[in-house]
Motif scaffolding. Structure first.
Motif, mmCIF file in Angstrom:
data_model
loop_
_atom_site.group_PDB
_atom_site.id
_atom_site.type_symbol
_atom_site.label_atom_id
_atom_site.label_comp_id
_atom_site.label_asym_id
_atom_site.label_seq_id
_atom_site.Cartn_x
_atom_site.Cartn_y
_atom_site.Cartn_z
ATOM 1 N N LEU A 174 36.312 -11.294 26.542
ATOM 2 C CA LEU A 174 36.775 -11.836 27.821
ATOM 3 C C LEU A 174 36.132 -11.228 29.063
ATOM 4 C CD1 LEU A 174 40.580 -11.928 26.927
ATOM 5 C CD2 LEU A 174 39.065 -13.909 27.043
ATOM 6 N N THR A 175 35.280 -10.243 28.901
ATOM 7 C CA THR A 175 34.725 -9.553 30.072
ATOM 8 C C THR A 175 33.631 -10.347 30.772
ATOM 9 O OG1 THR A 175 33.298 -8.281 28.564
ATOM 10 C CG2 THR A 175 35.328 -7.223 29.321
ATOM 11 N N GLY A 176 33.363 -11.555 30.286
ATOM 12 C CA GLY A 176 32.446 -12.442 30.987
ATOM 13 C C GLY A 176 33.139 -13.309 32.020
ATOM 14 N N TYR A 193 24.201 -8.981 34.195
ATOM 15 C CA TYR A 193 25.383 -8.708 33.382
ATOM 16 C C TYR A 193 25.660 -9.917 32.502
ATOM 17 C CZ TYR A 193 30.240 -7.813 32.078
ATOM 18 O OH TYR A 193 31.396 -7.623 31.368
ATOM 19 N N ILE A 194 25.776 -9.688 31.197
ATOM 20 C CA ILE A 194 26.042 -10.755 30.228
ATOM 21 C C ILE A 194 27.239 -10.336 29.386
ATOM 22 C CG2 ILE A 194 25.119 -12.080 28.295
ATOM 23 C CD1 ILE A 194 22.296 -11.430 29.357
ATOM 24 N N ALA A 195 28.189 -11.269 29.189
ATOM 25 C CA ALA A 195 29.397 -10.917 28.451
ATOM 26 C C ALA A 195 30.080 -12.180 27.938
ATOM 27 C CB ALA A 195 30.356 -10.128 29.349
ATOM 28 N N PRO A 196 30.952 -12.047 26.922
ATOM 29 C CA PRO A 196 31.641 -13.218 26.369
ATOM 30 C C PRO A 196 32.736 -13.740 27.292
ATOM 31 C CG PRO A 196 32.364 -11.216 25.260
ATOM 32 C CD PRO A 196 31.242 -10.816 26.155
ATOM 33 N N PHE A 197 32.845 -15.057 27.346
ATOM 34 C CA PHE A 197 33.835 -15.706 28.195
ATOM 35 C C PHE A 197 35.209 -15.751 27.533
ATOM 36 C CE2 PHE A 197 35.847 -19.506 30.147
ATOM 37 C CZ PHE A 197 35.780 -19.118 31.472
ATOM 38 N N GLN A 198 35.235 -15.582 26.211
ATOM 39 C CA GLN A 198 36.500 -15.613 25.491
ATOM 40 C C GLN A 198 36.528 -14.496 24.451
ATOM 41 O OE1 GLN A 198 33.526 -16.972 24.363
ATOM 42 N NE2 GLN A 198 34.277 -19.072 24.389
ATOM 43 N N SER A 199 37.596 -14.466 23.663
ATOM 44 C CA SER A 199 37.637 -13.496 22.569
ATOM 45 C C SER A 199 36.506 -13.817 21.597
ATOM 46 C CB SER A 199 38.992 -13.561 21.844
ATOM 47 O OG SER A 199 40.033 -13.170 22.707
ATOM 48 N N VAL A 200 35.875 -12.772 21.092
ATOM 49 C CA VAL A 200 34.710 -12.982 20.240
ATOM 50 C C VAL A 200 34.818 -12.084 19.013
ATOM 51 C CG1 VAL A 200 33.369 -11.283 21.561
ATOM 52 C CG2 VAL A 200 32.177 -12.988 20.180
ATOM 53 N N HIS A 201 34.526 -12.656 17.847
ATOM 54 C CA HIS A 201 34.530 -11.876 16.611
ATOM 55 C C HIS A 201 33.343 -10.918 16.628
ATOM 56 C CE1 HIS A 201 34.265 -10.942 12.311
ATOM 57 N NE2 HIS A 201 35.536 -11.322 12.240
ATOM 58 N N ALA A 230 19.897 -17.043 22.725
ATOM 59 C CA ALA A 230 20.923 -16.285 22.008
ATOM 60 C C ALA A 230 22.240 -17.046 22.000
ATOM 61 C CB ALA A 230 21.106 -14.912 22.646
ATOM 62 N N ARG A 231 22.570 -17.716 23.087
ATOM 63 C CA ARG A 231 23.781 -18.535 23.129
ATOM 64 C C ARG A 231 23.712 -19.647 22.076
ATOM 65 N NH1 ARG A 231 25.732 -20.661 28.849
ATOM 66 N NH2 ARG A 231 27.353 -21.423 27.455
ATOM 67 N N SER A 232 22.558 -20.256 21.948
ATOM 68 C CA SER A 232 22.397 -21.323 20.959
ATOM 69 C C SER A 232 22.518 -20.780 19.541
ATOM 70 C CB SER A 232 21.039 -22.009 21.139
ATOM 71 O OG SER A 232 20.966 -22.634 22.407
ATOM 72 N N ALA A 233 22.017 -19.566 19.323
ATOM 73 C CA ALA A 233 22.051 -18.967 17.988
ATOM 74 C C ALA A 233 23.480 -18.714 17.526
ATOM 75 C CB ALA A 233 21.250 -17.668 17.976
ATOM 76 N N VAL A 238 31.738 -19.978 20.915
ATOM 77 C CA VAL A 238 31.506 -18.677 21.534
ATOM 78 C C VAL A 238 30.549 -18.881 22.699
ATOM 79 C CG1 VAL A 238 30.610 -16.343 21.240
ATOM 80 C CG2 VAL A 238 31.829 -17.435 19.364
ATOM 81 N N SER A 239 30.952 -18.435 23.869
ATOM 82 C CA SER A 239 30.114 -18.617 25.048
ATOM 83 C C SER A 239 29.932 -17.288 25.768
ATOM 84 C CB SER A 239 30.742 -19.643 26.005
ATOM 85 O OG SER A 239 29.961 -19.778 27.163
#
Length: 251
Positions: A174-176, A193-201, A230-233, A238-239
């Motif tokens: 969530l730190t994105g 700065y790059i980070a996940p927008f939601q919870s990520v496994h 990397a987002r596509s991979a 997951v965003s």
């Protein structure tokens, strides 16, 4: 127009721009700048025909190249979540960059963060955060309240006031989102700065990290295309979001 590098500087370039790149043990090779051609540099290497090699400055990493993986532990989930994720990132990076340019720092408290950051900041260009986050904070064991993005940036700036802005990749859930990412990315400590927008496994976080650094370091791509690939991979569900100067950057 000249580049930010000067003749005589030791810099790192993608091995793919050198002759026989498959013989190079790491994705980045240290070379010496011998000249400048507009937005490119000339290095102390020749191609197969004896010509000096010219490299676009956007592909060049400076002498402070170093990747610091910061694992912010919590005692309860380290063995099965945080440690495996941190080690997966570390071991993959060891395939790309010389061992002396990579370090894993395991911390649990703000005081440990500031002590180690003051020591390793000069040798760091990229930082990977691994810990438990929320949309506005990351948890440290010595704080009753989680540390917000603006507070974390200030703690790091206070520990190393003369810092150069770094690229930060957070693998913390969530730190994105804006409450954390906006103030942190606006700080002098942060360039990108790059980070996940939601919870990520953890597995998805590891996959994003490996894909990003493969494109950024191994293929020598800039942050924007490396992030997009990397987002596509990682795939649907997951965003990861990229921020700069307090604003989210569209892909």
């Amino acid at each position: 127009m000249t580049t930010k590098f000067k003749n005589g500087d030791i810099v790192f370039v993608p091995a793919r721009v050198l002759p026989n790149p498959d013989r190079e043990p790491f994705a980045l090779k240290d070379v010496t700048v011998t000249g400048q051609v507009k937005r490119k540099i000339q290095i102390d290497r020749q191609d197969g025909h004896g010509n000096d090699i010219i490299v676009a400055s956007r592909l060049v990493h400076g002498p402070n190249l170093g990747i610091t993986v910061l694992e912010i532990g919590d005692l309860s989930t380290e063995d099965h979540t945080l440690d495996p994720l941190a080690k997966s990132v570390l071991h993959y990076l060891r395939l790309l960059v010389r061992p002396e340019n990579i370090r894993l720092l395991k911390i649990r408290t703000v005081s440990e963060l500031q002590h180690l950051w003051s020591k390793y900041e000069p040798a760091t260009s990229h930082v990977v955060f691994i810990g438990h986050g929320s949309e506005d904070s990351i948890r440290f064991l010595d704080r009753s309240d989680p540390v917000t993005g603006s507070e974390l940036a200030k703690l790091m700036l206070d520990a190393a006031p003369s810092t150069d802005a770094k690229l930060f990749l957070s693998l913390s859930c969530l730190t994105g989102r804006a409450p954390f990412a906006k103030p942190f990315s606006k700080s002098p400590v942060c360039r990108d700065y790059i980070a996940p927008f939601q919870s990520v496994h953890s597995a998805a976080a590891s996959l994003y990290s490996q894909s990003f650094f493969a494109h950024h370091l191994l293929s020598g791509e800039e942050v924007r295309p490396a992030h997009a690939k990397a987002r596509s991979a990682v795939g649907a569900g997951v965003s990861f979001r990229r921020w700069r100067n307090g604003a989210m950057i569209a892909n």
